[in-house]
Design an enzyme around this catalytic site. Structure first.
Site, short mmCIF file in Angstrom:
data_model
loop_
_atom_site.label_atom_id
_atom_site.label_comp_id
_atom_site.label_asym_id
_atom_site.label_seq_id
_atom_site.Cartn_x
_atom_site.Cartn_y
_atom_site.Cartn_z
N LEU A 10 0.84 -1.20 0.00
CA LEU A 10 0.00 0.00 0.00
C LEU A 10 0.87 1.25 0.00
CD1 LEU A 10 -2.77 -1.02 2.57
CD2 LEU A 10 -2.63 -1.46 0.10
N ARG A 17 2.57 15.21 6.50
CA ARG A 17 3.45 15.67 7.58
C ARG A 17 4.93 15.72 7.18
NH1 ARG A 17 1.70 11.93 12.38
NH2 ARG A 17 0.65 10.75 10.72
N GLY A 82 -9.47 4.33 2.41
CA GLY A 82 -9.12 3.42 3.49
C GLY A 82 -8.32 2.22 3.02
N LYS A 355 39.03 13.82 -11.88
CA LYS A 355 37.79 13.52 -12.58
C LYS A 355 38.12 12.83 -13.89
CE LYS A 355 36.04 15.50 -15.72
NZ LYS A 355 35.58 16.39 -16.80
#
Ligand code: UD1
Ligand code: CA
Length: 484
Positions: A10, A17, A82, A355
């Site tokens: 799920l 939040r 739900g 690099k």
């Protein structure tokens, strides 16, 4: 033979939040998204099919899941009515009616595959209609409580908002992870109602339906139910990340890795360490980093997706997508960018940035240099303060240096340029043309010495002002290449 296993994950809910533009289940701990951890745990069970129920921010979540598990079926739950409704959407997407269905949630990164495996095995062996992965916690606030009768048999899960004061005292909680007999689940989901405190279709109500149908239900208490904790906000995310890291660091110590300070050592889930590796304080080993036997990493090193050879030493270094050969040394204060390959016994020293640089076995770039787009052979030494000038303003070019070359301090290699085997360059050389094998290249102009200049100047400007004057020839660096 174990029944077929279908897993429904799920991941449709919002993550308000988190206060983030990134979907909740995509937030990372231990170098993986939360749902990435869940999918990895689930995959350990080798399920026949995995269905992910997505909704909120599904444009992010869907492709992420498919990237990790291309065989996963995505089911879209348009509005979040739900957990019962979400599972119905998932089950209908695959039309499963037989075998076992495991329902998990996408935000539980600590969940172990072995715990899920034990839970499903117990569910299958007991031939139940529904099993609850449960656990006892000191503070059950926010969780559904597992209600048992006088005989200790499970009769229901009651959500906190719907629980009586007595039921709220129950310390056994439902983790939200449930296992079902598929036929029962398919028959129960359409029978769920939403007459409850949240007005949602609760998956947990399937427990009472099974009871009413005269089927067996039960709970499997997990020793450490914190494994099933989810993160709803950033503070919980950090806490789960810390717990996960503790677990990973502990596992490596058990496997023979020395970790001087576990509290300041961070190791991602996919990192691989050999026995007798030593990790010093303040070290982060990230991504798919691998470290060979007897290597010593740190203090204060951050290595992402790196391969560190046997017995190498990496001190105070930032590195990504770099390969460090056996017995090579790196640092302190080195910055290894993608495409760096340091050969066996080589050295990348203090204040050196590299690099796309291949530095051969035994070759050294000891001090204060930038090595970009370079191929350096074996046993060569690059003088202090050397710049590989790889960029002409529009394109990148490569510098090639042969074996056994010794280049002077403060050189600039203006790429594309090549320096032959055994060649040398003088201090301050700007190399614009190829240097043949064995040759010495110098480009600095001949030095002029103005005899008696200092004394004459002192007479005209005075001692104090002399110090401020910038004269030709005064303050320039000494010639010759530093080697170490
Ligand atoms: C749920 C359980 C509770 C358990 C707790 C554990 C129910 C009714 N309750 O409560 O018993 O103790 O988890 O954490 O199942 N989701 C969807 N679609 C929806 C609703 C939810 O995909 O319509 C997903 C959410 O994204 C989340 C999971 O289902 O991953 C759980 O939903 P959530 O609303 O957080 O349930 P809880 O109230 O925590
Ligand atoms: Ca929840």
């Amino acid at each position: 033979m174990a029944p077929e296993l279908t897993v429904i994950v799920l991941a449709a809910g919002g993550g308000t939040r988190m206060k983030s533009k990134t979907a909740k289940v995509l937030h990372e701990v231990g170098g993986r998204s939360m749902i990435g951890h869940v999918l990895a745990a689930v995959s350990e069970l080798s399920p026949q099919r995995v269905v992910a129920v997505v909704g909120h921010q599904r444009d992010q979540v869907g492709p992420h899941i498919q990237g990790l598990l291309p065989d996963a079926v995505l089911a879209v739950q348009e509005s979040q009515k739900g957990t019962g409704h979400a599972v119905r959407v998932g089950l209908e997407a695959v039309g499963t009616t037989s075998g076992t269905v495991l329902v998990a949630t996408g935000d539980t990164p600590l969940l172990r595959g072995e715990s899920l495996r034990a839970f499903v095995a117990e569910h299958d062996a007991a031939q139940r209609a529904v099993s609850i992965l449960s656990g006892r916690v000191p503070d059950p606030a926010g969780y559904g409580r597992v209600v048992r009768d006088a005989q200790g048999e499970v009769v229901a899960i009651v959500e906190e908002k719907d629980a009586s004061p007595d039921q709220r005292e129950i310390l056994e909680i439902s983790s939200g992870i449930l296992a079902f007999e598929a036929g029962f689940l398919a028959s129960a989901l359409p029978r769920l109602g939403n007459d409850n405190a949240k007005g949602e279709y609760y998956l947990t109500d399937t427990v009472q339906l099974a009871q009413a149908d005269g089927l067996t239900v039960g709970a499997y208490p997990l020793d450490d139910v914190t494994e099933t904790e989810g993160a709803n906000d950033r503070a919980q995310l950090a806490e789960l990340g810390r717990k996960l890291n503790q677990r990973i660091v502990m596992r490596w110590m058990q496997d023979g890795v020395s970790v001087m300070d576990p509290a300041t050592t961070w190791i991602d889930a996919d990192v691989v360490l050999a026995p007798d590796v030593t990790i010093l304080p303040g070290t982060q080993l990230l991504g798919a980093t691998q470290v060979g036997e007897d290597a010593v990493i740190g203090p204060d090193a951050t290595l992402k997706d790196c391969e560190i050879g046997v017995g190498a030493r990496v001190v105070r270094t930032q590195a990504e997508l770099a390969v460090v050969g056996a017995g090579a040394t790196v640092g302190p204060f080195s910055y290894l960018r993608p495409g760096t390959r340091l050969g066996e016994g080589g050295k990348i020293g203090a204040y050196v940035e590299t690099k796309n640089a291949e530095i051969g076995a035994g070759s050294k770039v000891p001090h204060l240099s930038y090595v970009g787009d370079a191929t350096i052979g074996t046993g060569s030494n690059i003088g202090a303060g050397t710049i590989f000038a790889n960029y002409d303003g529009s394109r990148k070019h490569r510098t090639t240096i042969g074996d056994g070359a010794k280049t002077g301090s403060n050189n600039t290699f203006v790429a594309p340029v090549s320096i032959g085997d055994g060649a040398m360059t003088g201090g301050g050389t700007v190399v614009r043309e190829d240097v043949p094998p064995g040759a010495l290249a110098v480009s600095a102009g001949p030095q002029r010495n103005l005899e008696g200049h200092a004394a004459r100047k002192r007479e005209t400007v005075g001692e104090r002002d002399l110090d401020r004057e910038v004269d030709p020839g005064v303050g320039s660096s000494s010639p010759g290449g530093a080697e170490s």
